[in-house]
Design an enzyme around this catalytic site. Structure first.
Site, mmCIF file in Angstrom:
data_model
loop_
_atom_site.group_PDB
_atom_site.id
_atom_site.type_symbol
_atom_site.label_atom_id
_atom_site.label_comp_id
_atom_site.label_asym_id
_atom_site.label_seq_id
_atom_site.Cartn_x
_atom_site.Cartn_y
_atom_site.Cartn_z
ATOM 1 N N SER A 250 52.518 42.931 34.696
ATOM 2 C CA SER A 250 53.497 43.216 35.645
ATOM 3 C C SER A 250 54.663 44.091 34.879
ATOM 4 O O SER A 250 55.989 43.919 35.225
ATOM 5 C CB SER A 250 54.294 41.867 35.998
ATOM 6 O OG SER A 250 53.358 41.090 36.907
ATOM 7 N N GLU B 94 40.081 40.122 35.388
ATOM 8 C CA GLU B 94 39.341 40.112 36.798
ATOM 9 C C GLU B 94 37.957 40.312 36.697
ATOM 10 O O GLU B 94 37.139 39.433 37.431
ATOM 11 C CB GLU B 94 40.065 41.397 37.820
ATOM 12 C CG GLU B 94 41.498 40.873 38.185
ATOM 13 C CD GLU B 94 42.316 42.194 38.311
ATOM 14 O OE1 GLU B 94 41.772 43.296 38.552
ATOM 15 O OE2 GLU B 94 43.551 42.146 38.210
ATOM 16 N N HIS C 38 38.487 42.967 31.179
ATOM 17 C CA HIS C 38 39.804 42.814 32.040
ATOM 18 C C HIS C 38 39.485 41.177 32.831
ATOM 19 O O HIS C 38 38.434 40.867 32.809
ATOM 20 C CB HIS C 38 39.833 43.753 33.109
ATOM 21 C CG HIS C 38 41.206 43.875 33.878
ATOM 22 N ND1 HIS C 38 41.361 42.982 34.979
ATOM 23 C CD2 HIS C 38 42.276 44.608 33.578
ATOM 24 C CE1 HIS C 38 42.677 42.946 35.328
ATOM 25 N NE2 HIS C 38 43.489 43.991 34.529
ATOM 26 N N GLU D 149 46.987 40.693 27.664
ATOM 27 C CA GLU D 149 47.153 40.604 29.086
ATOM 28 C C GLU D 149 47.222 38.939 29.682
ATOM 29 O O GLU D 149 46.216 38.523 29.848
ATOM 30 C CB GLU D 149 46.176 41.280 30.043
ATOM 31 C CG GLU D 149 46.244 42.675 29.755
ATOM 32 C CD GLU D 149 45.862 43.388 30.799
ATOM 33 O OE1 GLU D 149 46.566 44.479 31.524
ATOM 34 O OE2 GLU D 149 44.691 43.331 31.472
ATOM 35 N N ASN E 144 45.465 51.075 35.159
ATOM 36 C CA ASN E 144 44.400 50.691 35.743
ATOM 37 C C ASN E 144 44.470 50.614 37.274
ATOM 38 O O ASN E 144 45.209 49.816 37.734
ATOM 39 C CB ASN E 144 44.145 49.191 35.115
ATOM 40 C CG ASN E 144 42.882 48.373 35.867
ATOM 41 O OD1 ASN E 144 42.093 49.138 36.428
ATOM 42 N ND2 ASN E 144 43.022 47.212 35.715
ATOM 43 N N TRP E 145 43.859 51.398 38.040
ATOM 44 C CA TRP E 145 43.890 51.488 39.366
ATOM 45 C C TRP E 145 43.139 50.553 40.072
ATOM 46 O O TRP E 145 43.325 50.365 41.304
ATOM 47 C CB TRP E 145 43.529 53.030 39.791
ATOM 48 C CG TRP E 145 44.303 54.128 39.200
ATOM 49 C CD1 TRP E 145 45.509 53.960 38.444
ATOM 50 C CD2 TRP E 145 44.549 55.338 39.724
ATOM 51 N NE1 TRP E 145 45.940 55.178 38.223
ATOM 52 C CE2 TRP E 145 45.431 56.176 38.994
ATOM 53 C CE3 TRP E 145 43.637 56.062 40.485
ATOM 54 C CZ2 TRP E 145 45.839 57.563 39.265
ATOM 55 C CZ3 TRP E 145 43.945 57.438 40.851
ATOM 56 C CH2 TRP E 145 44.938 58.043 40.038
ATOM 57 N N LYS E 146 42.202 49.707 39.639
ATOM 58 C CA LYS E 146 41.676 48.781 40.065
ATOM 59 C C LYS E 146 40.829 49.238 41.367
ATOM 60 O O LYS E 146 40.428 50.469 41.173
ATOM 61 C CB LYS E 146 42.210 47.462 40.441
ATOM 62 C CG LYS E 146 43.266 47.119 39.336
ATOM 63 C CD LYS E 146 43.943 45.929 39.526
ATOM 64 C CE LYS E 146 44.687 45.605 38.396
ATOM 65 N NZ LYS E 146 45.388 43.968 38.269
ATOM 66 N N GLY F 58 48.988 47.881 35.916
ATOM 67 C CA GLY F 58 48.130 47.816 37.008
ATOM 68 C C GLY F 58 49.099 48.400 38.369
ATOM 69 O O GLY F 58 49.108 49.381 38.539
ATOM 70 N N GLY F 59 49.831 47.339 39.137
ATOM 71 C CA GLY F 59 50.462 47.798 40.280
ATOM 72 C C GLY F 59 51.302 48.978 40.167
ATOM 73 O O GLY F 59 51.340 49.854 41.033
ATOM 74 N N GLY G 265 49.839 41.009 37.864
ATOM 75 C CA GLY G 265 49.914 41.039 39.296
ATOM 76 C C GLY G 265 50.507 40.030 40.110
ATOM 77 O O GLY G 265 50.791 39.798 41.166
#
Ligand code: PEP
Length: 249
Positions: free
Chosen positions: A212, A96, A94, A166, A9-11, A233-234, A172
Site C-alpha cells: 500500500s 499472491e 510474491h 511485503e 507490479n501490475w499483477k 501494486g495498486g 492491497g
C-alpha cells in the site's frame, strides 16, 4: 551495489492497449532519477512492453517464472523464454503466488536457483501475515522465509538479488506498515543476512518495501535508511501516482 529501485507490479491488470497507453504516459512523465524504475506487466504483454520502452530507461521485468528449463509444465514460462525476449529480472515469491498458487519455500528456492544460474536478477518477495505480527512472530517468519529460499545461494550470487519485504497484511489493503515498522524489519533483514553471510552482502543488497505505498506515504517510508525503494501494486496502475512515487525516492 545497493541501488534505489521503484518497481510496479501490475499483477493481472491491463490488456495490450491499456499496457501501451500506460507505458507511453509513464515514459513521457518519467522524472530524472538515479533510481532504477521497473514495471512488471502480465506475461502476454512483456514483448510489446519491451518494444514500446525501447528508448526509455524503464525496465520491464516478469511477475514470475518456473524453475524448470522446459517441458511438460502447462501454463508456465521458463527463465530461458524470458531471457530470449530480453527480460532479465523476475519477481519470485510474491505473497499472491504463495497464497493462491501453493508456492512453498522449497519451490521458491528452486526458482531462485534456476534464475541465478541463468544470471537473471531475482526480486525476492517475502513477509509475514497479520497473525504472525499480532503474535509477535514476524521476525521469526521473515528469518525462516529468507533462510529456506535464499540462504543456500552462493555469496557471489547475491549481486543479482533484490529483496522486497511485503507484510501480507499491508498488500492491497490500504494499510501500510509505519515507516518505523518498515525500518525495523529492514534492519533486522540486514542483520540476518550479516549473520548468514557477511556485512558487505547485507549492506549491498537493495531492500524494497511493499504494501500500500502511495504518493501520500512514499516520502516518509523511503526516507528510512534501510529502505531502498518500493514494490508498488495498486498505485503503479496510474501513471501520475507511480511517477509521484518515483519522485519520492
Ligand atoms: C504488491 O502486490 O506487491 C503490492 C505491494 O501491492 P499494493 O501496493 O497494492 O499493496
Amino acid at each position: 551495489m545497493r541501488t534505489k529501485i521503484v518497481a510496479g507490479n501490475w499483477k493481472m491488470n491491463k490488456n495490450l492497449v491499456e499496457t501501451e497507453t500506460l507505458l507511453t504516459e509513464l515514459a513521457a512523465k518519467l522524472p530524472d532519477t538515479t533510481a532504477e524504475v521497473m514495471v512488471a506487466p502480465t506475461f502476454i504483454n512483456l514483448v510489446s512492453a519491451k518494444q514500446s520502452l525501447d528508448n526509455s530507461t524503464i525496465q520491464v521485468i516478469a511477475q514470475n517464472m518456473h524453475f524448470a528449463d522446459s517441458g511438460a509444465y502447462t501454463g508456465e514460462i521458463s527463465a530461458d523464454m524470458l531471457l530470449n525476449v530480453g527480460i532479465d529480472t523476475a519477481i519470485i515469491g510474491h505473497s499472491e503466488r504463495r497464497a493462491y498458487f501453493g508456492e512453498t519455500d522449497e519451490i521458491l528456492a528452486k526458482k531462485v536457483t534456476t534464475a541465478l544460474a541463468k544470471n537473471m536478477r531475482v526480486m525476492f518477495c517475502f513477509g509475514e501475515e497479520l497473525e504472525d505480527r499480532k503474535s509477535d512472530n514476524h521476525f521469526n517468519v521473515v528469518a525462516s522465509q529468507l533462510k529456506n529460499a535464499l540462504f543456500s545461494v552462493e555469496a557471489s550470487e547475491w549481486k543479482n538479488i533484490i529483496l522486497a519485504y511485503e507484510p501480507v497484511w499491508a498488500i492491497g489493503t490500504g494499510e501500510t506498515a509505519s515507516p518505523e515498522q518498515a525500518q525495523e524489519m529492514h534492519a533486522f533483514i540486514r542483520k540476518t543476512i550479516t549473520e548468514a553471510y557477511d556485512a558487505s552482502i547485507a549492506n549491498n543488497v537493495s531492500i524494497l518495501y511493499g504494501g500500500s505505498v502511495k504518493p501520500a506515504n512514499a516520502v516518509e517510508i523511503f526516507s528510512k535508511p534501510d529502505v531502498d525503494g518500493g514494490l508498488i501494486g495498486g498505485a503503479a496502475l496510474k501513471a501520475d501516482d507511480f511517477v509521484a512515487i518515483i519522485k519520492a525516492i
